[in-house]
Design an enzyme around this catalytic site. Sequence first.
Site, PDB file in Angstrom:
ATOM      1  N   GLU A 128     -68.916   4.389 -68.137  1.00 49.38           N
ATOM      2  CA  GLU A 128     -69.596   3.508 -67.426  1.00 49.38           C
ATOM      3  C   GLU A 128     -68.645   3.888 -65.842  1.00 49.38           C
ATOM      4  O   GLU A 128     -67.276   4.930 -66.207  1.00 49.38           O
ATOM      5  CB  GLU A 128     -70.073   2.105 -67.151  1.00 49.38           C
ATOM      6  CG  GLU A 128     -70.996   1.763 -68.048  1.00 49.38           C
ATOM      7  CD  GLU A 128     -70.539   0.195 -68.103  1.00 49.38           C
ATOM      8  OE1 GLU A 128     -70.074  -0.357 -67.132  1.00 49.38           O
ATOM      9  OE2 GLU A 128     -71.698  -0.187 -68.383  1.00 49.38           O
ATOM     10  N   PRO A 129     -69.087   3.977 -64.863  1.00 51.60           N
ATOM     11  CA  PRO A 129     -68.220   3.499 -63.607  1.00 51.60           C
ATOM     12  C   PRO A 129     -66.539   3.704 -63.104  1.00 51.60           C
ATOM     13  O   PRO A 129     -65.492   4.215 -63.099  1.00 51.60           O
ATOM     14  CB  PRO A 129     -69.473   3.928 -62.306  1.00 51.60           C
ATOM     15  CG  PRO A 129     -70.486   3.984 -62.834  1.00 51.60           C
ATOM     16  CD  PRO A 129     -70.391   3.508 -64.089  1.00 51.60           C
ATOM     17  N   ALA A 131     -65.415   1.984 -65.972  1.00 49.60           N
ATOM     18  CA  ALA A 131     -65.343   1.517 -67.116  1.00 49.60           C
ATOM     19  C   ALA A 131     -65.015   2.725 -68.072  1.00 49.60           C
ATOM     20  O   ALA A 131     -65.669   3.181 -68.967  1.00 49.60           O
ATOM     21  CB  ALA A 131     -65.892   0.421 -67.782  1.00 49.60           C
ATOM     22  N   SER A 133     -61.903   5.130 -69.680  1.00 48.34           N
ATOM     23  CA  SER A 133     -60.604   4.404 -70.531  1.00 48.34           C
ATOM     24  C   SER A 133     -61.025   3.066 -71.409  1.00 48.34           C
ATOM     25  O   SER A 133     -60.408   2.385 -72.021  1.00 48.34           O
ATOM     26  CB  SER A 133     -59.349   4.921 -70.345  1.00 48.34           C
ATOM     27  OG  SER A 133     -59.355   6.326 -70.061  1.00 48.34           O
ATOM     28  N   GLU A 243     -65.163   9.147 -84.733  1.00 46.69           N
ATOM     29  CA  GLU A 243     -65.267  10.099 -83.731  1.00 46.69           C
ATOM     30  C   GLU A 243     -64.110  10.960 -83.344  1.00 46.69           C
ATOM     31  O   GLU A 243     -64.373  11.485 -82.897  1.00 46.69           O
ATOM     32  CB  GLU A 243     -65.728   9.301 -82.538  1.00 46.69           C
ATOM     33  CG  GLU A 243     -65.921   9.706 -80.629  1.00 46.69           C
ATOM     34  CD  GLU A 243     -67.065   9.879 -80.547  1.00 46.69           C
ATOM     35  OE1 GLU A 243     -67.423  10.108 -81.768  1.00 46.69           O
ATOM     36  OE2 GLU A 243     -66.738  11.279 -79.160  1.00 46.69           O
ATOM     37  N   GLN A 337     -55.916  35.883 -72.691  1.00 46.01           N
ATOM     38  CA  GLN A 337     -55.013  36.867 -72.616  1.00 46.01           C
ATOM     39  C   GLN A 337     -55.136  38.096 -73.676  1.00 46.01           C
ATOM     40  O   GLN A 337     -54.858  39.303 -73.545  1.00 46.01           O
ATOM     41  CB  GLN A 337     -53.972  36.071 -72.910  1.00 46.01           C
ATOM     42  CG  GLN A 337     -52.475  36.601 -72.607  1.00 46.01           C
ATOM     43  CD  GLN A 337     -52.560  36.886 -70.897  1.00 46.01           C
ATOM     44  OE1 GLN A 337     -53.283  36.119 -70.856  1.00 46.01           O
ATOM     45  NE2 GLN A 337     -52.352  37.901 -70.046  1.00 46.01           N
ATOM     46  N   GLY A 340     -57.901  40.467 -72.128  1.00 42.74           N
ATOM     47  CA  GLY A 340     -57.774  41.050 -71.570  1.00 42.74           C
ATOM     48  C   GLY A 340     -58.627  40.330 -70.388  1.00 42.74           C
ATOM     49  O   GLY A 340     -59.251  39.630 -70.385  1.00 42.74           O
ATOM     50  N   GLY A 365     -61.748   9.054 -76.327  1.00 44.97           N
ATOM     51  CA  GLY A 365     -60.131   8.530 -75.321  1.00 44.97           C
ATOM     52  C   GLY A 365     -59.909   9.382 -75.045  1.00 44.97           C
ATOM     53  O   GLY A 365     -59.287  10.619 -75.691  1.00 44.97           O
TER      54      GLY A 365
HETATM   55  C1  LIG Z   1     -68.722  16.520 -70.815  1.00 49.12           C
HETATM   56  C2  LIG Z   1     -68.032  14.931 -70.686  1.00 49.12           C
HETATM   57  C3  LIG Z   1     -69.158  14.839 -71.684  1.00 49.12           C
HETATM   58  C4  LIG Z   1     -68.935  12.807 -72.184  1.00 49.12           C
HETATM   59  N1  LIG Z   1     -70.283  11.748 -72.996  1.00 49.12           N
HETATM   60  C5  LIG Z   1     -70.032  10.933 -72.963  1.00 49.12           C
HETATM   61  C6  LIG Z   1     -71.012  10.506 -73.790  1.00 49.12           C
HETATM   62  O1  LIG Z   1     -71.200  10.987 -74.905  1.00 49.12           O
HETATM   63  N2  LIG Z   1     -70.651   8.745 -73.601  1.00 49.12           N
HETATM   64  C7  LIG Z   1     -70.141   8.173 -73.179  1.00 49.12           C
HETATM   65  O2  LIG Z   1     -69.798   6.587 -73.523  1.00 49.12           O
HETATM   66  N3  LIG Z   1     -68.482   9.039 -72.190  1.00 49.12           N
HETATM   67  C8  LIG Z   1     -69.308  10.346 -72.404  1.00 49.12           C
HETATM   68  N4  LIG Z   1     -67.994  11.126 -71.902  1.00 49.12           N
HETATM   69  C9  LIG Z   1     -66.805  10.036 -71.246  1.00 49.12           C
HETATM   70  C10 LIG Z   1     -65.423  10.062 -71.558  1.00 49.12           C
HETATM   71  O3  LIG Z   1     -65.242   9.163 -73.057  1.00 49.12           O
HETATM   72  C11 LIG Z   1     -64.059   9.768 -70.232  1.00 49.12           C
HETATM   73  O4  LIG Z   1     -64.892  10.255 -69.768  1.00 49.12           O
HETATM   74  C12 LIG Z   1     -63.550   9.524 -71.524  1.00 49.12           C
HETATM   75  O5  LIG Z   1     -63.317   8.145 -71.981  1.00 49.12           O
HETATM   76  C13 LIG Z   1     -62.341   9.005 -70.155  1.00 49.12           C
HETATM   77  O6  LIG Z   1     -63.068   8.514 -69.169  1.00 49.12           O
HETATM   78  P1  LIG Z   1     -62.443   8.756 -68.041  1.00 49.12           P
HETATM   79  O7  LIG Z   1     -62.811   9.474 -67.051  1.00 49.12           O
HETATM   80  O8  LIG Z   1     -64.014   7.223 -66.580  1.00 49.12           O
HETATM   81  O9  LIG Z   1     -61.643   8.472 -66.929  1.00 49.12           O
HETATM   82  P2  LIG Z   1     -59.986   7.868 -66.669  1.00 49.12           P
HETATM   83  O10 LIG Z   1     -60.083   6.169 -67.680  1.00 49.12           O
HETATM   84  O11 LIG Z   1     -60.329   7.311 -64.974  1.00 49.12           O
HETATM   85  O12 LIG Z   1     -59.182   8.084 -66.896  1.00 49.12           O
HETATM   86  C14 LIG Z   1     -58.186   9.369 -64.935  1.00 49.12           C
HETATM   87  C15 LIG Z   1     -56.519   9.358 -66.151  1.00 49.12           C
HETATM   88  O13 LIG Z   1     -55.781   8.006 -66.535  1.00 49.12           O
HETATM   89  C16 LIG Z   1     -55.272   8.333 -67.912  1.00 49.12           C
HETATM   90  N5  LIG Z   1     -54.994   7.299 -68.087  1.00 49.12           N
HETATM   91  C17 LIG Z   1     -55.806   6.086 -67.558  1.00 49.12           C
HETATM   92  N6  LIG Z   1     -55.316   4.778 -68.412  1.00 49.12           N
HETATM   93  C18 LIG Z   1     -54.650   5.178 -68.903  1.00 49.12           C
HETATM   94  C19 LIG Z   1     -53.325   4.708 -70.174  1.00 49.12           C
HETATM   95  N7  LIG Z   1     -53.202   3.094 -69.892  1.00 49.12           N
HETATM   96  N8  LIG Z   1     -52.610   4.836 -69.981  1.00 49.12           N
HETATM   97  C20 LIG Z   1     -51.936   6.097 -69.804  1.00 49.12           C
HETATM   98  N9  LIG Z   1     -53.304   7.121 -69.322  1.00 49.12           N
HETATM   99  C21 LIG Z   1     -54.135   6.414 -68.891  1.00 49.12           C
HETATM  100  C22 LIG Z   1     -56.403   9.660 -68.604  1.00 49.12           C
HETATM  101  O14 LIG Z   1     -55.634   9.516 -69.584  1.00 49.12           O
HETATM  102  C23 LIG Z   1     -57.277   9.931 -67.754  1.00 49.12           C
HETATM  103  O15 LIG Z   1     -56.356  11.120 -67.639  1.00 49.12           O
HETATM  104  C24 LIG Z   1     -67.984  11.809 -71.687  1.00 49.12           C
HETATM  105  C25 LIG Z   1     -66.641  12.853 -70.275  1.00 49.12           C
HETATM  106  C26 LIG Z   1     -67.598  13.794 -70.099  1.00 49.12           C
HETATM  107  C27 LIG Z   1     -66.344  14.674 -69.692  1.00 49.12           C
END
Ligand SMILES: Cc1cc2nc3c(=O)[nH]c(=O)nc-3n(C[C@H](O)[C@H](O)[C@H](O)COP(=O)(O)OP(=O)(O)OC[C@H]3O[C@@H](n4cnc5c(N)ncnc54)[C@H](O)[C@@H]3O)c2cc1C
Length: 381
Positions: A128-129, A131, A133, A243, A337, A340, A365
């Site tokens: 979610e927006p 939620a 990680s 997964e 690379q 080229g 994750g």
């Molecule tokens: C193309 C694409 C397809 C996807 N498909 C799906 C899908 O089908 N269904 C679904 O549910 N989700 C999907 N996702 C979501 C994906 O699983 C999430 O993008 C991912 O879990 C990370 O969440 P976030 O993007 O909100 O990043 P954030 O959680 O906001 O993280 C941003 C940065 O902070 C770091 N960070 C955050 N917390 C910590 C911590 N405690 N320790 C160290 N570093 C941390 C992260 O590693 C990352 O580098 C998809 C994403 C993409 C880009």
Amino acid sequence: MDFELSDEHVALRQSLRTFFEREAPLDVVSRHDRDEEFDNDLYRKAAEIGLCGLAFDERYGGSDADQISICIAVEEVARASAALAYAWLPTATFCAKGLARFGTDEQKEAILPRVATGQVRMAMGLTEPNAGSDLTHLASRAVRDGEEFIVNGQKVFTTGADTADYIFAFVRTDPEAPASRGLSVLLIPRETEGVTVRPLRKLAGQATHTCEVFLDDVRVPGENLVGELGQGSRIIFDLMNGERIYVGAEGTGLGQGALDMALAYAQQREQFGRPIIEHQAVAHMLADMAIDVETSRLITYSAAWKLDQGMECSLEASMAKVYGSEAGTRCANRGMQILGGYSYMVEYGMERYWRETKLYEIAGGTNQIMRNIIARELAKR
Ligand SMILES: Cc1cc2nc3c(=O)[nH]c(=O)nc-3n(C[C@H](O)[C@H](O)[C@H](O)COP(=O)(O)OP(=O)(O)OC[C@H]3O[C@@H](n4cnc5c(N)ncnc54)[C@H](O)[C@@H]3O)c2cc1C
């Protein structure tokens, strides 16, 4: 300890390799990628050869494949088409597996046979927006109203949601309970009133759209609850090791594809009067790619084997995910690379791998979260 694949595993890889070389040649996959158009035909044919029923049993039209077989299938799909992987994996190895493990008999009978034949696809509605990680902040809310739930909230990055039949949605059913007991899974039919799906423009794998999903007073029948009320976190944990292992396999398959492409190119491209593979700097890049592919395959199969034995494997699954995804990225970089300037050209295919691989370090994750898990498990063990 036996490192040999069984004859069945070898035959499976060979038949899938032949299938994808015939049904998903580079020019066709590139065209769908550039046109952002889902290849329904390829998905249907993949179902016909049994790919969609690998993760559940024969009673429902599946084949209940072992984890190594699933990894081999994931590698071959990722080598051929990330877009197919993005539609197939959430349906076949996450949502259908979840349904098979936690669903009611009625749900399984109604849905799984149609998953196996490719008629039904599901999208994984976790993120979610607010939620990503941190899934403890999942806020989409489902409230009981007689025989139904009323769902309000928003999902983001829900891949394949615009063409899926159901969203396998993680929703909060008890806002007072801690996250571990307050979440449940609802199968939300995409065509239900109140469900709005909006595809997002993205870097790679565009042929399967990644979407925002808005849920406004969506009425979902009570019988669409998967598992028990409050069992959502348990379902996440149950499915997540698989997964992560499969993301490791995706990185392995992409790395193998990049290696195959770069090796063929380096053998026929001549500069300074000889094939470029005879220049040591190029040969070493190929050797490093081969080491990465072999290592990621081994670490992934070892985690898959543990999962099959029912052993605790969150450490190994997280390692496979990190290593496989980063090995895939290194292979795509080296492949670029070696080709080229031609690596930049769509018809060569390497640029597509290069764009596709980054996702494996993020989705399922992030690799930072995986390293947190690995360190925590090391301390615990
Ligand atoms: C193309 C694409 C397809 C996807 N498909 C799906 C899908 O089908 N269904 C679904 O549910 N989700 C999907 N996702 C979501 C994906 O699983 C999430 O993008 C991912 O879990 C990370 O969440 P976030 O993007 O909100 O990043 P954030 O959680 O906001 O993280 C941003 C940065 O902070 C770091 N960070 C955050 N917390 C910590 C911590 N405690 N320790 C160290 N570093 C941390 C992260 O590693 C990352 O580098 C998809 C994403 C993409 C880009």
